[in-house]
Design a protein around this motif. Structure first.
Motif, PDB file in Angstrom:
ATOM      1  N   GLN A 232       0.825  -1.209   0.000  1.00  0.00           N
ATOM      2  CA  GLN A 232       0.000   0.000   0.000  1.00  0.00           C
ATOM      3  C   GLN A 232       0.860   1.261   0.000  1.00  0.00           C
ATOM      4  O   GLN A 232       0.541   2.241  -0.684  1.00  0.00           O
ATOM      5  N   ALA A 233       1.968   1.234   0.749  1.00  0.00           N
ATOM      6  CA  ALA A 233       2.879   2.379   0.768  1.00  0.00           C
ATOM      7  C   ALA A 233       3.507   2.582  -0.602  1.00  0.00           C
ATOM      8  O   ALA A 233       3.660   3.728  -1.063  1.00  0.00           O
ATOM      9  N   ARG A 234       3.884   1.496  -1.270  1.00  0.00           N
ATOM     10  CA  ARG A 234       4.452   1.596  -2.622  1.00  0.00           C
ATOM     11  C   ARG A 234       3.433   2.197  -3.596  1.00  0.00           C
ATOM     12  O   ARG A 234       3.790   2.976  -4.481  1.00  0.00           O
ATOM     13  N   THR A 235       2.158   1.831  -3.427  1.00  0.00           N
ATOM     14  CA  THR A 235       1.111   2.369  -4.295  1.00  0.00           C
ATOM     15  C   THR A 235       0.954   3.873  -4.081  1.00  0.00           C
ATOM     16  O   THR A 235       0.807   4.641  -5.049  1.00  0.00           O
ATOM     17  N   LEU A 236       0.994   4.319  -2.813  1.00  0.00           N
ATOM     18  CA  LEU A 236       0.927   5.741  -2.513  1.00  0.00           C
ATOM     19  C   LEU A 236       2.084   6.494  -3.172  1.00  0.00           C
ATOM     20  O   LEU A 236       1.901   7.574  -3.743  1.00  0.00           O
ATOM     21  N   GLN A 237       3.273   5.916  -3.085  1.00  0.00           N
ATOM     22  CA  GLN A 237       4.447   6.553  -3.678  1.00  0.00           C
ATOM     23  C   GLN A 237       4.325   6.629  -5.199  1.00  0.00           C
ATOM     24  O   GLN A 237       4.637   7.657  -5.809  1.00  0.00           O
ATOM     25  N   LYS A 238       3.873   5.539  -5.792  1.00  0.00           N
ATOM     26  CA  LYS A 238       3.726   5.503  -7.244  1.00  0.00           C
ATOM     27  C   LYS A 238       2.738   6.556  -7.724  1.00  0.00           C
ATOM     28  O   LYS A 238       2.988   7.265  -8.713  1.00  0.00           O
ATOM     29  N   ASP A 239       1.607   6.706  -7.025  1.00  0.00           N
ATOM     30  CA  ASP A 239       0.607   7.724  -7.389  1.00  0.00           C
ATOM     31  C   ASP A 239       1.195   9.129  -7.248  1.00  0.00           C
ATOM     32  O   ASP A 239       0.955  10.006  -8.097  1.00  0.00           O
ATOM     33  N   ARG A 240       1.984   9.349  -6.188  1.00  0.00           N
ATOM     34  CA  ARG A 240       2.617  10.651  -5.963  1.00  0.00           C
ATOM     35  C   ARG A 240       3.604  10.986  -7.086  1.00  0.00           C
ATOM     36  O   ARG A 240       3.637  12.111  -7.590  1.00  0.00           O
TER      37      ARG A 240
ATOM     38  N   ALA B 158      24.803  17.020   4.064  1.00  0.00           N
ATOM     39  CA  ALA B 158      23.598  17.315   3.291  1.00  0.00           C
ATOM     40  C   ALA B 158      22.986  16.022   2.755  1.00  0.00           C
ATOM     41  O   ALA B 158      21.763  15.868   2.712  1.00  0.00           O
ATOM     42  N   ARG B 159      23.862  15.064   2.360  1.00  0.00           N
ATOM     43  CA  ARG B 159      23.356  13.775   1.876  1.00  0.00           C
ATOM     44  C   ARG B 159      22.560  13.066   2.973  1.00  0.00           C
ATOM     45  O   ARG B 159      21.478  12.540   2.723  1.00  0.00           O
ATOM     46  N   ALA B 160      23.109  13.049   4.189  1.00  0.00           N
ATOM     47  CA  ALA B 160      22.418  12.389   5.294  1.00  0.00           C
ATOM     48  C   ALA B 160      21.078  13.058   5.587  1.00  0.00           C
ATOM     49  O   ALA B 160      20.082  12.384   5.871  1.00  0.00           O
ATOM     50  N   TYR B 161      21.042  14.392   5.497  1.00  0.00           N
ATOM     51  CA  TYR B 161      19.798  15.121   5.762  1.00  0.00           C
ATOM     52  C   TYR B 161      18.708  14.706   4.776  1.00  0.00           C
ATOM     53  O   TYR B 161      17.573  14.406   5.173  1.00  0.00           O
ATOM     54  N   PHE B 162      19.049  14.681   3.494  1.00  0.00           N
ATOM     55  CA  PHE B 162      18.043  14.332   2.489  1.00  0.00           C
ATOM     56  C   PHE B 162      17.649  12.856   2.587  1.00  0.00           C
ATOM     57  O   PHE B 162      16.500  12.499   2.329  1.00  0.00           O
ATOM     58  N   ARG B 163      18.583  12.000   2.975  1.00  0.00           N
ATOM     59  CA  ARG B 163      18.232  10.588   3.159  1.00  0.00           C
ATOM     60  C   ARG B 163      17.280  10.418   4.343  1.00  0.00           C
ATOM     61  O   ARG B 163      16.368   9.594   4.305  1.00  0.00           O
ATOM     62  N   ILE B 164      17.494  11.181   5.394  1.00  0.00           N
ATOM     63  CA  ILE B 164      16.597  11.130   6.544  1.00  0.00           C
ATOM     64  C   ILE B 164      15.193  11.578   6.136  1.00  0.00           C
ATOM     65  O   ILE B 164      14.184  11.004   6.563  1.00  0.00           O
ATOM     66  N   MET B 165      15.125  12.588   5.282  1.00  0.00           N
ATOM     67  CA  MET B 165      13.827  13.060   4.798  1.00  0.00           C
ATOM     68  C   MET B 165      13.107  11.956   4.025  1.00  0.00           C
ATOM     69  O   MET B 165      11.888  11.773   4.162  1.00  0.00           O
ATOM     70  N   LYS B 166      13.844  11.208   3.214  1.00  0.00           N
ATOM     71  CA  LYS B 166      13.224  10.125   2.449  1.00  0.00           C
ATOM     72  C   LYS B 166      12.763   8.993   3.362  1.00  0.00           C
ATOM     73  O   LYS B 166      11.706   8.392   3.136  1.00  0.00           O
ATOM     74  N   ILE B 167      13.537   8.708   4.409  1.00  0.00           N
ATOM     75  CA  ILE B 167      13.122   7.686   5.379  1.00  0.00           C
ATOM     76  C   ILE B 167      11.846   8.139   6.096  1.00  0.00           C
ATOM     77  O   ILE B 167      10.905   7.364   6.277  1.00  0.00           O
ATOM     78  N   ALA B 168      11.818   9.407   6.507  1.00  0.00           N
ATOM     79  CA  ALA B 168      10.649   9.938   7.220  1.00  0.00           C
ATOM     80  C   ALA B 168       9.403   9.878   6.335  1.00  0.00           C
ATOM     81  O   ALA B 168       8.308   9.547   6.812  1.00  0.00           O
ATOM     82  N   GLN B 169       9.561  10.197   5.039  1.00  0.00           N
ATOM     83  CA  GLN B 169       8.426  10.123   4.122  1.00  0.00           C
ATOM     84  C   GLN B 169       7.937   8.683   3.972  1.00  0.00           C
ATOM     85  O   GLN B 169       6.734   8.437   3.907  1.00  0.00           O
ATOM     86  N   THR B 170       8.869   7.734   3.954  1.00  0.00           N
ATOM     87  CA  THR B 170       8.486   6.324   3.856  1.00  0.00           C
ATOM     88  C   THR B 170       7.718   5.873   5.095  1.00  0.00           C
ATOM     89  O   THR B 170       6.722   5.141   4.988  1.00  0.00           O
ATOM     90  N   ILE B 171       8.168   6.310   6.270  1.00  0.00           N
ATOM     91  CA  ILE B 171       7.456   5.977   7.509  1.00  0.00           C
ATOM     92  C   ILE B 171       6.049   6.567   7.473  1.00  0.00           C
ATOM     93  O   ILE B 171       5.074   5.909   7.860  1.00  0.00           O
TER      94      ILE B 171
ATOM     95  N   LYS C  17       0.116   5.856   6.237  1.00  0.00           N
ATOM     96  CA  LYS C  17      -0.899   6.518   5.403  1.00  0.00           C
ATOM     97  C   LYS C  17      -1.122   7.967   5.826  1.00  0.00           C
ATOM     98  O   LYS C  17      -2.254   8.470   5.811  1.00  0.00           O
ATOM     99  N   SER C  18      -0.055   8.639   6.212  1.00  0.00           N
ATOM    100  CA  SER C  18      -0.125  10.041   6.612  1.00  0.00           C
ATOM    101  C   SER C  18       0.211  10.925   5.416  1.00  0.00           C
ATOM    102  O   SER C  18       1.192  10.675   4.705  1.00  0.00           O
ATOM    103  N   GLU C  19      -0.595  11.959   5.188  1.00  0.00           N
ATOM    104  CA  GLU C  19      -0.372  12.843   4.043  1.00  0.00           C
ATOM    105  C   GLU C  19       0.808  13.783   4.266  1.00  0.00           C
ATOM    106  O   GLU C  19       1.393  14.284   3.302  1.00  0.00           O
ATOM    107  N   THR C  20       1.152  14.033   5.522  1.00  0.00           N
ATOM    108  CA  THR C  20       2.297  14.891   5.832  1.00  0.00           C
ATOM    109  C   THR C  20       3.286  14.148   6.732  1.00  0.00           C
ATOM    110  O   THR C  20       2.914  13.214   7.441  1.00  0.00           O
ATOM    111  N   VAL C  21       4.534  14.574   6.675  1.00  0.00           N
ATOM    112  CA  VAL C  21       5.560  14.019   7.555  1.00  0.00           C
ATOM    113  C   VAL C  21       5.473  14.733   8.894  1.00  0.00           C
ATOM    114  O   VAL C  21       5.653  15.953   8.971  1.00  0.00           O
ATOM    115  N   GLU C  22       5.172  13.982   9.939  1.00  0.00           N
ATOM    116  CA  GLU C  22       5.021  14.563  11.258  1.00  0.00           C
ATOM    117  C   GLU C  22       6.336  14.494  12.039  1.00  0.00           C
ATOM    118  O   GLU C  22       7.302  13.854  11.623  1.00  0.00           O
ATOM    119  N   GLU C  23       6.338  15.141  13.195  1.00  0.00           N
ATOM    120  CA  GLU C  23       7.541  15.214  14.023  1.00  0.00           C
ATOM    121  C   GLU C  23       8.031  13.825  14.432  1.00  0.00           C
ATOM    122  O   GLU C  23       9.237  13.546  14.411  1.00  0.00           O
TER     123      GLU C  23
END
Length: 294
Positions: A201-209, A253-266, A271-277
């Motif tokens: 389901q998470a992969r489907t959300l990403q694909k649609d995005r 900077a690489r680590a920062y952007f990778r953390i952002m991608k991990i947070a978006q995956t979580i 099924k959260s529309e925004t990345v929360e704290e």
């Protein structure tokens, strides 16, 4: 992902079980994997490959066999693991030059083989799963068996994996020794299907995005920094936490952007529309190099 723990804690078993919770290959992935195996002369019975590959080279393997190349260039293990898992057990025991050569495919998802007659490019978009002991004897930080290594030996062993390579590994996870109750406890057989459904389901959300943004990607890990700024929506609290983490942790900077991608995956898994704290905080603690009781 890098798993750190004492011998017998289940690192290899965990790595092998990861394949069972991943969604099946889609048509495009299946065709690409089949082409790679055909080029390597490993296509079974001329059938199209429909299962995600799991490759586990030995730590004595050569750079050519893992990265690819040779007199007549052929795909290596990193390409044979395309769209699947590459498992490196006892990761510090691999040759240093081989480990450093992983940096390019981890970053770009491709391997370039340069020869006098020309340059070949093989796909190599894999998930790296590494496993290692925390020290040469394997018991640094263990709650049962005492470590016999000196402080210098522990530090030298852990430095076998360089900082730039660790920077490209998103999840650093401690795997402690299992106690007797955990070993005899009956497992939940429905958990695998639950996790697989959640990931699909998470992969489907990403694909649609990605489709809405006209981005050619399959997962969040493939996003560039420009795409991250355009697609990832942080809540006000998450944005504030992100600024504090970047300013106080000395991360690259690489680590920062990778953390952002991990947070978006979580967030996608929940099924959260925004990345929360809490998503960002969890992603940061996975990215932190955290050896057992170090």
């Amino acid at each position: 992902m890098l798993m750190i723990g004492p011998p017998g804690s289940g690192k290899t078993m965990l790595a092998q079980s990861l394949l069972s919770i991943l969604p099946p290959l889609d048509t495009e992935e299946s065709i690409t994997v089949t082409q790679i195996y055909s080029a390597a002369g490993l296509l079974p019975h001329n059938h199209i490959i429909q299962e995600r590959p799991f490759r586990s080279p030995h730590h004595t393997a050569s750079s050519v066999s893992v990265i690819g190349g040779g007199q007549n260039p052929r795909p290596g293990e990193v390409s044979l693991a395309h769209s699947g898992l590459l498992f490196l057990d006892e990761m510090p025991e691999f040759r240093r030059d081989l480990l450093e050569a992983l940096r390019q495919p981890l970053e770009n998802g491709t391997v370039h083989i340069a020869r006098a007659k020309g340059t070949l490019t093989f796909p190599a978009r894999f998930s790296l799963i590494g496993a290692m002991n925390p020290c040469p004897c394997g018991y640094f930080g263990d709650t049962v068996k005492e470590c016999t290594c000196g402080a210098f030996e522990v530090a030298r062993y852990q430095r076998k994996i360089s900082g730039p390579l660790l920077d490209r590994i998103d999840l650093h996870i401690n795997v402690p020794r299992l106690n007797k109750d955990d070993l005899i406890k009956k497992g939940d057989h429905t958990l695998r299907e639950t996790l697989k459904k959640q990931i699909t389901q998470a992969r489907t959300l990403q694909k649609d995005r990605f489709n809405r943004a006209s981005i050619k990607a399959l997962t969040n890990s493939e996003l560039s920094s420009r795409h991250i700024e355009a697609l990832i929506k942080l809540s006000p609290h998450a944005k504030n936490l992100g600024e504090k983490l970047f300013s106080h942790s000395n991360m690259s900077a690489r680590a920062y952007f990778r953390i952002m991608k991990i947070a978006q995956t979580i967030a996608d898994l929940e099924k959260s529309e925004t990345v929360e704290e809490n998503h960002l905080a969890e992603a940061f603690q996975y990215k932190t190099k955290n050896f057992l009781n170090a």
